[in-house]
Design a protein around this motif. Sequence first.
Motif, mmCIF file in Angstrom:
data_model
loop_
_atom_site.group_PDB
_atom_site.id
_atom_site.type_symbol
_atom_site.label_atom_id
_atom_site.label_comp_id
_atom_site.label_asym_id
_atom_site.label_seq_id
_atom_site.Cartn_x
_atom_site.Cartn_y
_atom_site.Cartn_z
ATOM 1 N N LEU A 189 0.878 -1.096 -0.062
ATOM 2 C CA LEU A 189 0.036 0.046 0.007
ATOM 3 C C LEU A 189 0.757 1.236 -0.004
ATOM 4 N N THR A 190 2.002 1.176 0.831
ATOM 5 C CA THR A 190 2.681 2.605 0.699
ATOM 6 C C THR A 190 3.557 2.725 -0.524
ATOM 7 N N LYS A 191 3.494 1.997 -1.580
ATOM 8 C CA LYS A 191 3.830 2.017 -2.845
ATOM 9 C C LYS A 191 2.931 2.407 -3.930
ATOM 10 N N LEU A 192 1.605 2.471 -3.632
ATOM 11 C CA LEU A 192 0.537 2.754 -4.663
ATOM 12 C C LEU A 192 0.307 4.269 -4.469
ATOM 13 N N PRO A 193 0.104 4.973 -5.720
ATOM 14 C CA PRO A 193 0.282 6.372 -5.885
ATOM 15 C C PRO A 193 -1.422 6.882 -5.284
ATOM 16 N N SER A 194 -1.292 8.066 -4.933
ATOM 17 C CA SER A 194 -2.569 8.620 -4.451
ATOM 18 C C SER A 194 -3.787 8.946 -5.661
ATOM 19 N N ASP A 195 -3.113 8.870 -6.933
ATOM 20 C CA ASP A 195 -4.129 9.017 -8.045
ATOM 21 C C ASP A 195 -4.317 7.694 -8.646
ATOM 22 N N ASN A 216 -6.000 2.485 10.232
ATOM 23 C CA ASN A 216 -5.457 3.664 10.665
ATOM 24 C C ASN A 216 -3.885 3.862 10.583
ATOM 25 N N ARG A 217 -3.101 2.685 10.939
ATOM 26 C CA ARG A 217 -1.851 2.792 10.894
ATOM 27 C C ARG A 217 -1.151 2.931 9.595
ATOM 28 N N LEU A 218 -2.023 1.922 8.559
ATOM 29 C CA LEU A 218 -1.627 2.060 7.149
ATOM 30 C C LEU A 218 -2.009 3.349 6.659
ATOM 31 N N HIS A 219 -3.239 3.980 6.882
ATOM 32 C CA HIS A 219 -3.453 5.153 6.230
ATOM 33 C C HIS A 219 -2.255 6.482 6.596
ATOM 34 N N THR A 220 -1.702 6.440 7.596
ATOM 35 C CA THR A 220 -0.692 7.230 8.018
ATOM 36 C C THR A 220 0.558 7.296 7.318
ATOM 37 N N ILE A 221 0.736 5.955 6.712
ATOM 38 C CA ILE A 221 2.177 5.998 5.980
ATOM 39 C C ILE A 221 1.756 5.726 4.565
ATOM 40 N N SER A 222 0.721 6.002 3.985
ATOM 41 C CA SER A 222 0.337 5.763 2.788
ATOM 42 C C SER A 222 -0.142 6.912 1.955
ATOM 43 N N SER A 223 0.354 6.775 0.682
ATOM 44 C CA SER A 223 -0.410 8.095 0.001
ATOM 45 C C SER A 223 -1.757 7.944 -0.381
ATOM 46 N N ILE A 224 -2.445 6.828 -0.567
ATOM 47 C CA ILE A 224 -3.585 6.509 -0.608
ATOM 48 C C ILE A 224 -4.508 6.460 0.761
ATOM 49 N N ASP A 225 -5.810 6.787 0.510
ATOM 50 C CA ASP A 225 -6.575 6.743 1.814
ATOM 51 C C ASP A 225 -6.668 5.158 2.217
ATOM 52 N N VAL A 226 -6.618 4.907 3.523
ATOM 53 C CA VAL A 226 -6.970 3.568 3.933
ATOM 54 C C VAL A 226 -7.788 3.509 5.152
ATOM 55 N N LYS A 227 -9.019 2.658 5.234
ATOM 56 C CA LYS A 227 -9.954 2.940 6.120
ATOM 57 C C LYS A 227 -10.697 1.567 6.546
ATOM 58 N N GLU A 228 -11.055 1.327 7.468
ATOM 59 C CA GLU A 228 -11.780 0.323 7.569
ATOM 60 C C GLU A 228 -13.414 0.367 7.027
ATOM 61 N N ALA A 229 -13.942 -0.784 6.326
ATOM 62 C CA ALA A 229 -14.926 -0.599 5.481
ATOM 63 C C ALA A 229 -16.034 -0.167 6.442
ATOM 64 N N VAL A 230 -17.220 0.496 5.910
ATOM 65 C CA VAL A 230 -18.515 0.681 6.492
ATOM 66 C C VAL A 230 -19.586 0.207 5.626
ATOM 67 N N ASN A 231 -20.588 -0.444 6.279
ATOM 68 C CA ASN A 231 -21.582 -1.000 5.649
ATOM 69 C C ASN A 231 -22.327 0.182 4.745
ATOM 70 N N GLY A 232 -22.693 -0.018 3.372
ATOM 71 C CA GLY A 232 -23.526 0.813 2.770
ATOM 72 C C GLY A 232 -22.463 1.878 2.090
ATOM 73 N N GLU A 233 -21.332 2.079 2.450
ATOM 74 C CA GLU A 233 -20.602 3.253 1.933
ATOM 75 C C GLU A 233 -20.459 2.978 0.272
ATOM 76 N N VAL A 234 -20.497 4.362 -0.192
ATOM 77 C CA VAL A 234 -20.172 4.243 -1.899
ATOM 78 C C VAL A 234 -18.465 4.410 -1.878
ATOM 79 N N VAL A 235 -18.279 3.499 -2.768
ATOM 80 C CA VAL A 235 -16.574 3.144 -3.029
ATOM 81 C C VAL A 235 -16.051 4.462 -3.782
ATOM 82 N N LYS A 236 -14.834 4.784 -3.505
ATOM 83 C CA LYS A 236 -14.147 5.814 -4.263
ATOM 84 C C LYS A 236 -12.529 5.290 -4.688
#
Length: 361
Positions: A189-195, A216-236
């Motif tokens: 994940l840390t090698k994937l570009p934000s775009d 949370n930990r992966l999010h702080t060290i990656s260019s992409i956003d990383v989050k725990e998935a939530v039921n019903g959320e629209v994918v980006k």
Amino acid sequence: MGKTSVLVVDDSAFMRKLISDFLSEHEQIQVVGTARNGADALTKIEELNPDVVTLDVEMPIMNGLEALKIIMKKCPRPVIMLSSTTKDGAENTILSLQYGALDFIPKPSGSISLDLHKVKEELKNKVILAKSANLKKLDNQLLQKTTSYSKIDSKNSQSPVSFDNDRLGQSIVCIGTSTGGPRALQHVLTKLPSDINAPIFIVQHMPQGFTQSLANRLHTISSIDVKEAVNGEVVKKGTAYIAPGGSHMKIVKSGSALTIKIDQSDIRNGHRPSVDVMFESVSELNNYRKIAVIMTGMGSDGSEGLKKMKSKGVVKAISESEETSVVYGMPKSAVATNLVDRVANVEEIADVILHFLSPTY
């Protein structure tokens, strides 16, 4: 093959006795000693040279994290952490996996768990597995990357990848992993570009209460956003969604968008979340280019789902190599399907993903 020798480390005499008794029930495990804190553990490791160490996270004098860092530097060997499921406990557990711990067991009811029998079989199985783990991968090679940094700054730290949306179409990346997965995910994940022009869906075998800290930990060290998935959320696009521990994650079409479905449907092959369940849901999505990645872990989760994905639509499959897998179970099973397009070392997987996403491919 001789017995697996184990050192049990916990500040509670009751817990040391309970853990030792549980492990000693297994004919292939021998508890060679116990220690009451991290400092005591370092002395006992030098004296007894155990194959595996079970290490409590929260202890006086020297806690489990401090002891783990010294163990992995001076006398590396498989370490299984025992952790509470509190917020601090979960965060420290994720840190321990980054510092080189092979795996962890959550204590069902805190530091003194009278109901530890609930995880007895899991504890024994992980200790047996630990002896055959790829010790070369249990190192501190990622410690230098654990400093948080700004998402805005991070976008300038990597070479952007140019995508031709008209030619590329819509793409999905889905990743499955288990034992050794948090460090493998950090590599990728840390090698994937934000775009990056695709959403990323991740199943990491973990119990409830720990995947939020991992995200949370992966999010702080990656260019992409990383989050725990939530039921019903629209994918980006440009976001990695980690299945919540203890729940399955499915990706479904909702109008012109993709949404996430989180549920408590039946455990699949001993796992919830299951890679197979996620892969099978992705297989039902039409008009998407799909990249499936299977990395380190015990068992075969993901292989049946890969077969279904490959039977429908355009799918490229990547498997982590035996050389870099902490446990070469899930990747080996994937390769055995003869459906894997590329076997790669973990540090190369991000580049292979981007190669398969590129419009020139």
